[in-house]
Design an enzyme around this catalytic site. Structure first.
Site, PDB file in Angstrom:
ATOM      1  CG  LEU A  33     -15.444  11.703 -49.591  1.00  0.00           C
ATOM      2  CD1 LEU A  33     -15.639  11.223 -51.079  1.00  0.00           C
ATOM      3  CD2 LEU A  33     -16.725  10.573 -49.353  1.00  0.00           C
ATOM      4  N   GLY A  36     -14.346  10.533 -44.244  1.00  0.00           N
ATOM      5  CA  GLY A  36     -14.352   9.978 -44.038  1.00  0.00           C
ATOM      6  C   GLY A  36     -14.606   9.233 -45.306  1.00  0.00           C
ATOM      7  CG  PHE A  71     -23.814  11.093 -38.311  1.00  0.00           C
ATOM      8  CD1 PHE A  71     -24.279  10.534 -36.400  1.00  0.00           C
ATOM      9  CD2 PHE A  71     -25.029  10.843 -39.109  1.00  0.00           C
ATOM     10  CE1 PHE A  71     -25.535   9.222 -36.323  1.00  0.00           C
ATOM     11  CE2 PHE A  71     -26.459  10.585 -38.595  1.00  0.00           C
ATOM     12  CZ  PHE A  71     -25.991  10.055 -37.489  1.00  0.00           C
ATOM     13  CE1 TYR A 139     -16.466  16.129 -30.740  1.00  0.00           C
ATOM     14  CE2 TYR A 139     -16.346  15.321 -29.207  1.00  0.00           C
ATOM     15  CZ  TYR A 139     -16.721  14.934 -30.113  1.00  0.00           C
ATOM     16  OH  TYR A 139     -17.887  14.341 -30.367  1.00  0.00           O
ATOM     17  CE  LYS A 143     -20.161  16.787 -32.460  1.00  0.00           C
ATOM     18  NZ  LYS A 143     -20.703  16.205 -33.055  1.00  0.00           N
ATOM     19  CG  HIS A 185     -12.311   6.156 -30.585  1.00  0.00           C
ATOM     20  ND1 HIS A 185     -13.668   5.869 -31.326  1.00  0.00           N
ATOM     21  CD2 HIS A 185     -12.490   7.263 -30.082  1.00  0.00           C
ATOM     22  CE1 HIS A 185     -13.667   6.890 -31.831  1.00  0.00           C
ATOM     23  NE2 HIS A 185     -13.704   7.958 -30.937  1.00  0.00           N
ATOM     24  NE  ARG A 217     -12.254   8.120 -19.803  1.00  0.00           N
ATOM     25  CZ  ARG A 217     -12.090   7.868 -18.717  1.00  0.00           C
ATOM     26  NH1 ARG A 217     -13.075   7.665 -17.410  1.00  0.00           N
ATOM     27  NH2 ARG A 217     -11.331   9.256 -17.951  1.00  0.00           N
ATOM     28  CB  ALA A 278      -3.684  16.653 -16.989  1.00  0.00           C
TER      29      ALA A 278
END
Length: 317
Positions: A33, A36, A71, A139, A143, A185, A217, A278
């Site tokens: 959490l 989340g 996730f 990041y 992954k 986003h 995108r 950039a």
């Protein structure tokens, strides 16, 4: 099946948990959490609060889980550049703890929420799974490292794994929607302007070699993304690690997203145009031909549906 969903109190994890429950599966959510929300965990799922490193082994041991959908992660590109150690520790380190807990408990399958950020700046678009992986930030690199570890666990321990790589997820599914503390986003930020929470949308560059000069995108509705995870769960094969891109194949420009948000909300939505950032490529779009041909998945909801569902969710809050 009995399934563990790590990060199931987050945006995508909560939607997938809801879809799994609808499909008749037993769902346990493991989430610390930190980003989340407890009330995002759908009714019918059991929430266990804790980190993967400290809690996963105890949750999985002797509990008869059939698979894990993973996730839980740190996912802010800018933060990963500022705090790379945090991202390697949380993303790779905790994923290794999860995989070791799975191996000890005999859990045979995992579906991993990877990212198209593993590709970095592509040489061509749409991006294929066979294209070079050259992430440009910690990041994406963390992954990609997890994808590599999954391939090794499949080869050495017989694990069945699927990694799903995607760019921008949007929309909502019932009571599950996007509500990040730090929102990076485009669609939710545009809708915040429509709702009066922000003054204008910042557009970074309008001189790109695209139809309207703004970046293009990939966007996928979160419900379509959720369906892909259910299909991937059935596609896990012992000793095999599959990688699938999830993409529209064409993408949407920044201007197109803003225009659709104006249509859906009926609001003006002012725009402030600034210089390019950039490292922003003109077009980032992923091909989903592989998952379409092998698993029969394809996106069903268009940009307007994403915006409509996101707007409905935002106003309900």
């Amino acid at each position: 099946m009995k399934l563990l969903v790590t990060g199931g109190a987050g945006y995508i994890g909560s939607v997938v948990s809801a879809l799994l429950l609808e499909a008749g599966h037993e769902v346990v959510v493991l989430d610390d959490l930190s980003t989340g929300h407890e009330d995002a965990v759908p009714p019918g799922a059991r929430l266990v609060r804790g980190t993967l490193r400290e809690t996963a082994a105890g949750v999985l041991d002797g509990a008869g889980f059939d698979a894990v959908l993973h996730f839980a992660a740190k996912s802010l590109v800018g933060e990963s550049v500022e705090k790379p150690g945090l991202y390697w520790d949380k993303n790779l380190g905790e994923s290794l703890a999860l995989l070791e807990a799975m191996r000890a408990a005999g859990v045979p399958r995992i579906v991993f929420s990877s990212t198209a950020a593993t590709y970095g700046e592509p040489e061509s678009t749409p991006i294929l799974e066979t294209d070079p992986t050259r992430p440009t930030n910690p990041y994406g690199a963390s992954k990609l490292a997890i994808d590599t570890v999954l391939a090794e666990y499949a080869r050495l321990h017989g694990l069945g794994g699927v990694s799903l790589r995607y760019f921008n997820v949007a929309g909502a599914y019932g009571a599950q929607g996007e509500r990040h503390t730090v929102e990076t986003h485009l669609i939710p930020n545009v809708l915040k302007v429509a709702q009066g929470e922000k003054e204008a949308v910042n557009v970074f560059g309008e001189d790109y070699p695209t139809d309207d000069g703004t970046c293009v995108r990939d966007y996928i509705h979160v419900a379509d993304l959720g369906r892909a995870h259910l299909l991937a769960l059935d596609a896990c094969e012992p000793g095999t690690h599959h990688v699938f891109n999830l993409g529209s194949g064409t993408g949407y420009s920044v201007r197109a997203v803003i225009d659709v948000c104006r249509e859906v909300t009926g609001r003006e939505i002012p725009v402030v145009v600034g210089p390019r950032r950039a490292g922003d490529p003109a077009v980032l779009v992923a091909s989903s031909d592989r998952i379409q041909s092998r698993l029969g998945w394809k996106p069903e909801r268009d940009l307007r549906a994403m915006v409509e569902d996101a707007w409905t969710f935002l106003r309900s809050r």
